[in-house]
Scaffold this motif. Structure first.
Motif, PDB file in Angstrom:
ATOM      1  N   SER A  88       0.810  -1.218   0.000  1.00 42.77           N
ATOM      2  CA  SER A  88       0.000   0.000   0.000  1.00 42.77           C
ATOM      3  C   SER A  88       0.840   1.263   0.000  1.00 42.77           C
ATOM      4  O   SER A  88       0.304   2.367   0.077  1.00 42.77           O
ATOM      5  CB  SER A  88      -0.915   0.008   1.229  1.00 42.77           C
ATOM      6  N   GLY A  89       2.148   1.107  -0.062  1.00 39.06           N
ATOM      7  CA  GLY A  89       3.034   2.258  -0.079  1.00 39.06           C
ATOM      8  C   GLY A  89       3.360   2.811   1.294  1.00 39.06           C
ATOM      9  O   GLY A  89       3.887   3.911   1.410  1.00 39.06           O
ATOM     10  N   SER A 120       8.999   4.865  -3.669  1.00 40.75           N
ATOM     11  CA  SER A 120       8.482   3.536  -3.374  1.00 40.75           C
ATOM     12  C   SER A 120       6.951   3.540  -3.386  1.00 40.75           C
ATOM     13  O   SER A 120       6.318   2.637  -3.947  1.00 40.75           O
ATOM     14  CB  SER A 120       9.014   3.058  -2.021  1.00 40.75           C
ATOM     15  N   PHE A 121       6.355   4.560  -2.791  1.00 46.23           N
ATOM     16  CA  PHE A 121       4.899   4.726  -2.788  1.00 46.23           C
ATOM     17  C   PHE A 121       4.351   4.757  -4.217  1.00 46.23           C
ATOM     18  O   PHE A 121       3.395   4.051  -4.557  1.00 46.23           O
ATOM     19  CB  PHE A 121       4.555   6.027  -2.049  1.00 46.23           C
ATOM     20  N   THR A 122       4.983   5.543  -5.072  1.00 44.12           N
ATOM     21  CA  THR A 122       4.544   5.676  -6.460  1.00 44.12           C
ATOM     22  C   THR A 122       4.652   4.351  -7.199  1.00 44.12           C
ATOM     23  O   THR A 122       3.721   3.935  -7.900  1.00 44.12           O
ATOM     24  CB  THR A 122       5.373   6.752  -7.195  1.00 44.12           C
ATOM     25  N   ARG A 162       2.386   0.168 -10.080  1.00 45.91           N
ATOM     26  CA  ARG A 162       2.853  -1.199 -10.373  1.00 45.91           C
ATOM     27  C   ARG A 162       3.908  -1.223 -11.486  1.00 45.91           C
ATOM     28  O   ARG A 162       4.011  -2.175 -12.248  1.00 45.91           O
ATOM     29  CB  ARG A 162       1.681  -2.114 -10.716  1.00 45.91           C
ATOM     30  N   LYS A 163       4.667  -0.151 -11.552  1.00 44.15           N
ATOM     31  CA  LYS A 163       5.751  -0.004 -12.525  1.00 44.15           C
ATOM     32  C   LYS A 163       6.844   0.826 -11.877  1.00 44.15           C
ATOM     33  O   LYS A 163       6.616   1.479 -10.861  1.00 44.15           O
ATOM     34  CB  LYS A 163       5.286   0.760 -13.775  1.00 44.15           C
ATOM     35  N   GLY A 185      12.340   4.347  -8.206  1.00 38.60           N
ATOM     36  CA  GLY A 185      11.307   3.605  -7.480  1.00 38.60           C
ATOM     37  C   GLY A 185      10.893   2.386  -8.283  1.00 38.60           C
ATOM     38  O   GLY A 185      10.650   2.495  -9.487  1.00 38.60           O
ATOM     39  N   LEU A 186      10.850   1.228  -7.624  1.00 37.04           N
ATOM     40  CA  LEU A 186      10.452  -0.011  -8.291  1.00 37.04           C
ATOM     41  C   LEU A 186       9.466  -0.793  -7.432  1.00 37.04           C
ATOM     42  O   LEU A 186       9.651  -0.891  -6.216  1.00 37.04           O
ATOM     43  CB  LEU A 186      11.671  -0.901  -8.542  1.00 37.04           C
ATOM     44  N   PRO A 187       8.465  -1.392  -8.068  1.00 38.77           N
ATOM     45  CA  PRO A 187       7.600  -2.289  -7.308  1.00 38.77           C
ATOM     46  C   PRO A 187       8.327  -3.610  -7.076  1.00 38.77           C
ATOM     47  O   PRO A 187       9.239  -3.968  -7.813  1.00 38.77           O
ATOM     48  CB  PRO A 187       6.397  -2.486  -8.235  1.00 38.77           C
ATOM     49  N   VAL A 188       7.915  -4.319  -6.059  1.00 37.85           N
ATOM     50  CA  VAL A 188       8.454  -5.640  -5.756  1.00 37.85           C
ATOM     51  C   VAL A 188       7.308  -6.639  -5.925  1.00 37.85           C
ATOM     52  O   VAL A 188       6.229  -6.452  -5.366  1.00 37.85           O
ATOM     53  CB  VAL A 188       9.026  -5.696  -4.320  1.00 37.85           C
ATOM     54  N   PHE A 189       7.560  -7.661  -6.722  1.00 32.70           N
ATOM     55  CA  PHE A 189       6.537  -8.653  -7.054  1.00 32.70           C
ATOM     56  C   PHE A 189       6.816  -9.993  -6.401  1.00 32.70           C
ATOM     57  O   PHE A 189       7.967 -10.388  -6.223  1.00 32.70           O
ATOM     58  CB  PHE A 189       6.475  -8.868  -8.573  1.00 32.70           C
ATOM     59  N   HIS A 190       5.732 -10.697  -6.066  1.00 32.84           N
ATOM     60  CA  HIS A 190       5.794 -12.095  -5.650  1.00 32.84           C
ATOM     61  C   HIS A 190       4.627 -12.797  -6.330  1.00 32.84           C
ATOM     62  O   HIS A 190       3.475 -12.399  -6.153  1.00 32.84           O
ATOM     63  CB  HIS A 190       5.683 -12.226  -4.131  1.00 32.84           C
ATOM     64  N   GLN A 191       4.929 -13.778  -7.142  1.00 31.95           N
ATOM     65  CA  GLN A 191       3.918 -14.523  -7.897  1.00 31.95           C
ATOM     66  C   GLN A 191       3.000 -13.595  -8.686  1.00 31.95           C
ATOM     67  O   GLN A 191       1.787 -13.774  -8.717  1.00 31.95           O
ATOM     68  CB  GLN A 191       3.121 -15.442  -6.971  1.00 31.95           C
ATOM     69  N   GLY A 192       3.595 -12.583  -9.304  1.00 30.57           N
ATOM     70  CA  GLY A 192       2.850 -11.681 -10.165  1.00 30.57           C
ATOM     71  C   GLY A 192       2.077 -10.582  -9.466  1.00 30.57           C
ATOM     72  O   GLY A 192       1.429  -9.768 -10.126  1.00 30.57           O
TER      73      GLY A 192
END
Length: 137
Positions: free
Chosen positions: A38-39, A62-64, A69-70, A102-109
């Motif tokens: 949720s940022g 990080s929030f952005t 999601r990019k 800033g980058l999102p972090v993914f787990h299983q998409g």
């Protein structure tokens, strides 16, 4: 029912350590923030010499990234005059950041959090954020 991975303090500390190692390698002290999906801030480090003006920028990157999601660099071109997202950087209380780092972090998409880095050039911030994200995966 799908149970999503959630970043915890250990994950955040591992990501910060990965980012810090890259920052030391390139010789640029950084501000590094890790947020949940949720940022919201989980952990933060301002390396010795990290710019004070970069504290909030790292958190907001990080929030952005979580929100869109990019990577935040994706907003740079579309935030220019005449483009579809022009002015987005002034939304949400000015928290939307349109420069790299800033980058999102993914787990299983699914987005489970994000990392934001600031104090260097946009390219330096991006490479340090990438190292932090890779420390999670």
């Amino acid at each position: 029912m799908l149970t999503l991975q959630r970043l915890d303090i250990d994950d955040a500390n591992r990501m910060i350590a990965g980012a810090r190692a890259k920052a030391v390698e390139i010789g640029v002290p950084m501000c590094i923030a890790v947020t949940d999906e949720s940022g919201n801030l989980i952990a933060f480090e301002r390396m010795d010499g990290g710019k004070i003006t970069s504290i909030q920028l790292a958190i907001d990157k990080s929030f952005t990234a979580c929100g869109i999601r990019k990577g935040t660099d994706a907003l740079g071109a579309v935030n220019q005059p005449g483009e579809p997202a022009h002015g987005i950087s002034s939304t949400l209380g000015g928290r939307m950041v349109t420069v790299a780092g800033g980058l999102p972090v993914f787990h299983q998409g699914e987005v489970v959090g994000g990392i934001g880095v600031s104090s260097g050039s946009p390219a330096q911030d991006h490479v340090v954020a990438q190292a932090g994200a890779e420390a999670f995966t």
